[in-house]
Scaffold this motif. Structure first.
Motif, PDB file in Angstrom:
ATOM      1  N   UNK A 147      -2.912   0.272  -1.905  1.00 19.59           N
ATOM      2  CA  UNK A 147      -1.586   0.154  -2.512  1.00 19.59           C
ATOM      3  C   UNK A 147      -1.543   0.826  -3.880  1.00 19.59           C
ATOM      4  N   UNK A 148      -2.586   0.666  -4.672  1.00 18.99           N
ATOM      5  CA  UNK A 148      -2.650   1.338  -5.972  1.00 18.99           C
ATOM      6  C   UNK A 148      -2.685   2.859  -5.807  1.00 18.99           C
ATOM      7  N   UNK A 149      -3.401   3.350  -4.805  1.00 18.00           N
ATOM      8  CA  UNK A 149      -3.454   4.794  -4.567  1.00 18.00           C
ATOM      9  C   UNK A 149      -2.075   5.315  -4.156  1.00 18.00           C
ATOM     10  N   UNK A 150      -1.350   4.571  -3.298  1.00 22.12           N
ATOM     11  CA  UNK A 150       0.000   4.986  -2.906  1.00 22.12           C
ATOM     12  C   UNK A 150       0.956   5.017  -4.100  1.00 22.12           C
ATOM     13  N   UNK A 151       0.846   4.011  -4.954  1.00 18.88           N
ATOM     14  CA  UNK A 151       1.693   3.976  -6.136  1.00 18.88           C
ATOM     15  C   UNK A 151       1.399   5.137  -7.078  1.00 18.88           C
ATOM     16  N   UNK A 152       0.118   5.456  -7.239  1.00 19.51           N
ATOM     17  CA  UNK A 152      -0.253   6.568  -8.105  1.00 19.51           C
ATOM     18  C   UNK A 152       0.312   7.884  -7.552  1.00 19.51           C
ATOM     19  N   UNK A 153       0.262   8.052  -6.220  1.00 26.38           N
ATOM     20  CA  UNK A 153       0.808   9.272  -5.619  1.00 26.38           C
ATOM     21  C   UNK A 153       2.303   9.366  -5.824  1.00 26.38           C
ATOM     22  N   UNK A 154       2.999   8.211  -5.744  1.00 27.76           N
ATOM     23  CA  UNK A 154       4.455   8.229  -5.933  1.00 27.76           C
ATOM     24  C   UNK A 154       4.843   8.488  -7.388  1.00 27.76           C
ATOM     25  N   UNK A 155       4.055   7.976  -8.325  1.00 28.10           N
ATOM     26  CA  UNK A 155       4.427   8.097  -9.744  1.00 28.10           C
ATOM     27  C   UNK A 155       4.041   9.441 -10.349  1.00 28.10           C
ATOM     28  N   UNK A 165      10.313  -1.859 -13.779  1.00 27.54           N
ATOM     29  CA  UNK A 165       9.715  -1.328 -12.545  1.00 27.54           C
ATOM     30  C   UNK A 165       8.200  -1.431 -12.579  1.00 27.54           C
ATOM     31  N   UNK A 166       7.620  -1.080 -13.712  1.00 32.81           N
ATOM     32  CA  UNK A 166       6.160  -1.163 -13.829  1.00 32.81           C
ATOM     33  C   UNK A 166       5.675  -2.608 -13.739  1.00 32.81           C
ATOM     34  N   UNK A 167       6.411  -3.524 -14.359  1.00 36.06           N
ATOM     35  CA  UNK A 167       6.040  -4.939 -14.265  1.00 36.06           C
ATOM     36  C   UNK A 167       6.187  -5.461 -12.838  1.00 36.06           C
ATOM     37  N   UNK A 168       7.198  -4.988 -12.133  1.00 33.75           N
ATOM     38  CA  UNK A 168       7.372  -5.376 -10.729  1.00 33.75           C
ATOM     39  C   UNK A 168       6.216  -4.887  -9.874  1.00 33.75           C
ATOM     40  N   UNK A 169       5.813  -3.650 -10.083  1.00 32.50           N
ATOM     41  CA  UNK A 169       4.656  -3.110  -9.359  1.00 32.50           C
ATOM     42  C   UNK A 169       3.393  -3.890  -9.689  1.00 32.50           C
ATOM     43  N   UNK A 170       3.199  -4.177 -10.958  1.00 30.97           N
ATOM     44  CA  UNK A 170       2.010  -4.918 -11.385  1.00 30.97           C
ATOM     45  C   UNK A 170       1.995  -6.322 -10.789  1.00 30.97           C
ATOM     46  N   UNK A 171       3.139  -6.968 -10.752  1.00 30.44           N
ATOM     47  CA  UNK A 171       3.211  -8.306 -10.181  1.00 30.44           C
ATOM     48  C   UNK A 171       2.853  -8.280  -8.699  1.00 30.44           C
ATOM     49  N   UNK A 172       3.361  -7.316  -7.976  1.00 24.78           N
ATOM     50  CA  UNK A 172       3.033  -7.201  -6.554  1.00 24.78           C
ATOM     51  C   UNK A 172       1.549  -6.989  -6.328  1.00 24.78           C
ATOM     52  N   UNK A 173       0.933  -6.170  -7.170  1.00 28.03           N
ATOM     53  CA  UNK A 173      -0.500  -5.901  -7.024  1.00 28.03           C
ATOM     54  C   UNK A 173      -1.342  -7.129  -7.370  1.00 28.03           C
ATOM     55  N   UNK A 174      -0.922  -7.847  -8.386  1.00 32.20           N
ATOM     56  CA  UNK A 174      -1.667  -9.059  -8.763  1.00 32.20           C
ATOM     57  C   UNK A 174      -1.562 -10.114  -7.666  1.00 32.20           C
ATOM     58  N   UNK A 175      -0.377 -10.265  -7.072  1.00 27.28           N
ATOM     59  CA  UNK A 175      -0.217 -11.222  -5.975  1.00 27.28           C
ATOM     60  C   UNK A 175      -1.080 -10.825  -4.779  1.00 27.28           C
ATOM     61  N   UNK A 176      -1.074  -9.550  -4.425  1.00 21.68           N
ATOM     62  CA  UNK A 176      -1.902  -9.064  -3.315  1.00 21.68           C
ATOM     63  C   UNK A 176      -3.374  -9.273  -3.610  1.00 21.68           C
ATOM     64  N   UNK A 177      -3.791  -9.002  -4.829  1.00 15.28           N
ATOM     65  CA  UNK A 177      -5.183  -9.207  -5.214  1.00 15.28           C
ATOM     66  C   UNK A 177      -5.571 -10.683  -5.100  1.00 15.28           C
ATOM     67  N   UNK A 178      -4.681 -11.571  -5.529  1.00 17.45           N
ATOM     68  CA  UNK A 178      -4.954 -13.003  -5.438  1.00 17.45           C
ATOM     69  C   UNK A 178      -5.102 -13.465  -4.000  1.00 17.45           C
ATOM     70  N   UNK A 179      -4.244 -12.982  -3.130  1.00 14.01           N
ATOM     71  CA  UNK A 179      -4.329 -13.348  -1.718  1.00 14.01           C
ATOM     72  C   UNK A 179      -5.639 -12.842  -1.115  1.00 14.01           C
ATOM     73  N   UNK A 180      -5.985 -11.603  -1.391  1.00 16.74           N
ATOM     74  CA  UNK A 180      -7.231 -11.043  -0.866  1.00 16.74           C
ATOM     75  C   UNK A 180      -8.448 -11.775  -1.429  1.00 16.74           C
TER      76      UNK A 180
END
Length: 129
Positions: free
Chosen positions: A119-127, A23-38
Motif C-alpha cells: 500500500x505504501x508503494x502504491x501511494x508513493x507511485x500515485x504521489x 489528505x496526507x493525514x487520511x493516508x497515514x491513518x489508513x496505513x496505521x490502521x492496516x499496520x495495526x491489524x497486520x
C-alpha cells in the motif's frame, strides 16, 4: 463588481495546504490502521505456532525416549552396541533433516507486513510524478 481576479479563481481550484495536509493525514491513518491489524494477526499467528510447536516437540521427545528404551530393552542381550549406534545414527540424520527444513522455511518466509508495504508503494507511485 464582484468579479474575482483570475489568480483568486485559480487559487480556489488548486490544492490548498489544508486539503493537502488532510489528505496526507487520511493516508497515514489508513496505513496505521492496516499496520495495526497486520500486527495483531502476526502476533496471534506467532503465539499459535509457538504453542503447538512446543507441545509437538514435547510429545515427540517423550515418544522418542519411550521407543528408544523399548528398542534397547528388546535388543540388550544380543545387539546392545548395534542398537545404540543405530539409534544415534537415526537421531543424527533426523536432526540434520529437520535443521535443513527449518532453514528453508525461515528463508522462504515473506515479509510480515507485506500488505502495508504494498500500500505504501502504491501511494508513493500515485504521489510522485
Amino acid at each position: 463588481m464582484s468579479e474575482e481576479t483570475p489568480s483568486a479563481q485559480e487559487a480556489g481550484r488548486g490544492p490548498s495546504p489544508k486539503r493537502l495536509s488532510a489528505s496526507l493525514l487520511g493516508l497515514l491513518q489508513g496505513h496505521v490502521e492496516l499496520f495495526g491489524i497486520e500486527l495483531q494477526e502476526q502476533k496471534a499467528n506467532s503465539l499459535y505456532l509457538l504453542l503447538f510447536g512446543g507441545l509437538t516437540l514435547i510429545f515427540a521427545m517423550l515418544l522418542l525416549i519411550g521407543l528408544s528404551g523399548l528398542i534397547l530393552v528388546l535388543l540388550w542381550e544380543n545387539w546392545r552396541f548395534e542398537a545404540l549406534g543405530g539409534l544415534c545414527l537415526f537421531y543424527l540424520l533426523a536432526t540434520i533433516y529437520c535443521g535443513v527444513r527449518l532453514r528453508a522455511a525461515v528463508d522462504d518466509e515473506e515479509s510480515p507486513f507485506s500488505a502495508t508495504l504494498e500500500e505504501l508503494a502504491r501511494d508513493r507511485e500515485r504521489l510522485l510524478p
